[in-house]
Design a protein around this motif. Sequence first.
Motif, short mmCIF file in Angstrom:
data_model
loop_
_atom_site.label_atom_id
_atom_site.label_comp_id
_atom_site.label_asym_id
_atom_site.label_seq_id
_atom_site.Cartn_x
_atom_site.Cartn_y
_atom_site.Cartn_z
N PHE A 49 2.69 28.71 -38.18
CA PHE A 49 3.10 30.10 -38.31
C PHE A 49 4.58 30.29 -37.81
CE2 PHE A 49 3.75 34.34 -36.13
CZ PHE A 49 3.99 35.12 -37.34
N TYR A 50 4.76 29.56 -36.68
CA TYR A 50 5.86 29.55 -35.83
C TYR A 50 6.89 28.95 -36.59
CZ TYR A 50 3.08 31.42 -31.82
OH TYR A 50 2.31 32.20 -31.14
N ILE A 51 6.78 27.82 -37.34
CA ILE A 51 7.82 27.20 -37.93
C ILE A 51 8.16 27.83 -39.04
CG2 ILE A 51 8.17 25.05 -39.35
CD1 ILE A 51 6.57 23.56 -37.57
N ALA A 52 7.32 28.60 -39.90
CA ALA A 52 7.57 29.07 -41.10
C ALA A 52 8.46 30.48 -40.73
CB ALA A 52 6.54 29.28 -41.91
N CYS A 53 7.88 31.12 -39.63
CA CYS A 53 8.61 32.11 -39.31
C CYS A 53 9.97 32.01 -38.87
CB CYS A 53 7.83 32.85 -38.23
SG CYS A 53 8.55 34.53 -37.51
N ALA A 54 10.33 31.07 -37.99
CA ALA A 54 11.59 30.50 -37.50
C ALA A 54 12.56 30.16 -38.79
CB ALA A 54 11.37 29.60 -36.56
N VAL A 55 11.92 29.66 -39.75
CA VAL A 55 12.84 29.21 -40.84
C VAL A 55 12.99 30.36 -41.73
CG1 VAL A 55 12.79 27.85 -43.01
CG2 VAL A 55 12.03 26.78 -41.05
N TRP A 56 12.30 31.07 -41.90
CA TRP A 56 12.46 32.41 -42.83
C TRP A 56 13.35 33.36 -42.21
CZ3 TRP A 56 11.68 37.58 -43.02
CH2 TRP A 56 11.78 38.12 -44.40
N GLY A 57 13.12 33.41 -40.73
CA GLY A 57 14.16 34.46 -40.04
C GLY A 57 15.46 33.97 -39.87
N ALA A 58 15.87 32.55 -39.88
CA ALA A 58 17.14 32.01 -39.99
C ALA A 58 17.65 32.30 -41.41
CB ALA A 58 17.01 30.67 -39.54
N MET A 59 17.07 32.23 -42.38
CA MET A 59 17.66 32.34 -43.65
C MET A 59 17.82 33.91 -43.83
SD MET A 59 17.92 29.48 -44.80
CE MET A 59 18.67 29.88 -46.14
N LEU A 60 17.01 34.77 -43.34
CA LEU A 60 17.24 36.34 -43.57
C LEU A 60 18.46 36.40 -42.69
CD1 LEU A 60 16.22 39.09 -44.21
CD2 LEU A 60 14.95 39.03 -41.94
N LEU A 61 18.55 35.99 -41.32
CA LEU A 61 19.99 36.68 -40.78
C LEU A 61 21.21 35.85 -41.47
CD1 LEU A 61 18.63 35.85 -37.12
CD2 LEU A 61 19.00 38.11 -38.52
N TRP A 62 20.98 34.62 -41.90
CA TRP A 62 22.37 34.29 -42.45
C TRP A 62 22.50 34.92 -43.88
CZ3 TRP A 62 22.65 28.31 -44.43
CH2 TRP A 62 23.87 28.21 -45.10
N GLY A 63 21.52 35.40 -44.63
CA GLY A 63 21.79 35.96 -45.92
C GLY A 63 22.29 37.55 -45.59
N MET A 64 21.78 38.09 -44.62
CA MET A 64 22.42 39.35 -44.15
C MET A 64 23.83 39.17 -43.91
SD MET A 64 19.34 41.09 -41.68
CE MET A 64 20.07 42.31 -41.33
N GLY A 65 24.25 38.20 -43.22
CA GLY A 65 25.64 37.99 -42.77
C GLY A 65 26.54 37.68 -44.14
N LEU A 66 25.90 36.95 -44.96
CA LEU A 66 26.67 36.77 -46.26
C LEU A 66 26.86 38.04 -47.01
CD1 LEU A 66 25.16 33.54 -47.51
CD2 LEU A 66 27.42 33.76 -46.38
N SER A 67 25.55 39.04 -46.94
CA SER A 67 25.60 40.12 -47.78
C SER A 67 26.82 41.23 -47.32
CB SER A 67 24.22 40.83 -47.73
OG SER A 67 23.29 39.90 -48.46
N LEU A 68 27.18 40.99 -46.32
CA LEU A 68 28.16 42.10 -45.73
C LEU A 68 29.27 42.10 -46.46
CD1 LEU A 68 27.65 41.52 -41.67
CD2 LEU A 68 26.75 43.39 -43.29
N ASN A 69 29.80 41.01 -46.97
CA ASN A 69 31.07 40.97 -47.65
C ASN A 69 30.70 39.67 -48.72
OD1 ASN A 69 33.51 40.91 -48.88
ND2 ASN A 69 34.61 40.89 -46.81
N PRO A 70 30.07 40.04 -49.77
CA PRO A 70 29.86 38.90 -50.70
C PRO A 70 30.81 38.40 -51.61
CG PRO A 70 28.92 41.04 -51.54
CD PRO A 70 29.65 41.31 -50.19
N TYR A 71 32.05 39.28 -51.48
CA TYR A 71 33.23 38.72 -52.24
C TYR A 71 34.02 37.81 -51.59
CZ TYR A 71 32.37 42.39 -55.67
OH TYR A 71 31.73 43.29 -56.72
N GLN A 72 33.55 37.71 -50.24
CA GLN A 72 34.39 36.52 -49.44
C GLN A 72 33.37 35.42 -48.98
OE1 GLN A 72 36.13 38.45 -45.91
NE2 GLN A 72 38.05 38.91 -47.36
N SER A 73 32.00 35.52 -50.04
CA SER A 73 30.80 34.69 -49.21
C SER A 73 30.63 33.66 -50.43
CB SER A 73 29.93 35.47 -49.07
OG SER A 73 30.21 36.12 -47.68
#
Length: 254
Positions: A49-73
């Motif tokens: 669970f800890y491994i899956a949660c860490a991997v999913w959380g990392a992709m979530l945070l990175w995805g949120m960063g890309l979503s802030l300005n998709p035209y530059q991402s």
Amino acid sequence: MDTKISEEALFHFRLIPAEQIRGGIVCFLFIMLIPALVTLSEPMMSIYFYIACAVWGAMLLWGMGLSLNPYQSEVGFVLYLGLYGLALAVTCQVAILKMMYHMAGVDSIGYGLSSVAVMLLLLALFYVLHFRALQQGAYQSMERQGRVGKAGKAAMLFAAIGYTGYYLAVAVIGDIGRFVMGMAAFSVLLILGLYLAVVFIHRYFFIQNHMDQLKEHYPVLGLPKEQRNAAYLNKMKQGRAPAAPHRPSKKRRG
């Protein structure tokens, strides 16, 4: 100076449109959430669970960063897709190991080691096959014949059938059907993730090495939505500019 772009470059320069980045991230994270939730089975707070949660959380945070300005991402999203493929494969591998060790009752460490070894061998195999397909022009040939789009639709269809069968097995067949269908579904997702990793990570590095050529091919890269719309309208106006009026010749009077 020859500015003609090769078919291989056109294959790598095919970016995901900025308008589809946010929706794509939501869809991809939802897909990865399915195997991650399997790791919540008893015992809940385990290393799986800890491994899956860490991997999913990392992709979530990175995805949120890309979503802030998709035209530059758009270029960054290429790398996101590649590493998402690895993250999906790892999450599915963790879910499979959790099912084998805590649902099927396997207690030998050899299964876990061999399972991870097979995943790494598949990654290496896809790497070799990907570069061979590029050298032989297989991707370009498939695109010219329209097979890439058909393959994508077929993959979506089979995925839908697979998940429908999985939930039917859970509701009707019981624990055995759930276990078998779950293993099959996660194995397919693992293979898909490895393939995405090979294709998009290589595409990202190709783009980084040919950024000037990409900007020449795609001049609105990195521009905000308003400037892209203005550039598109300006191009349309130039393309539809009226031709010079034709002056009819005067007829001679007899």
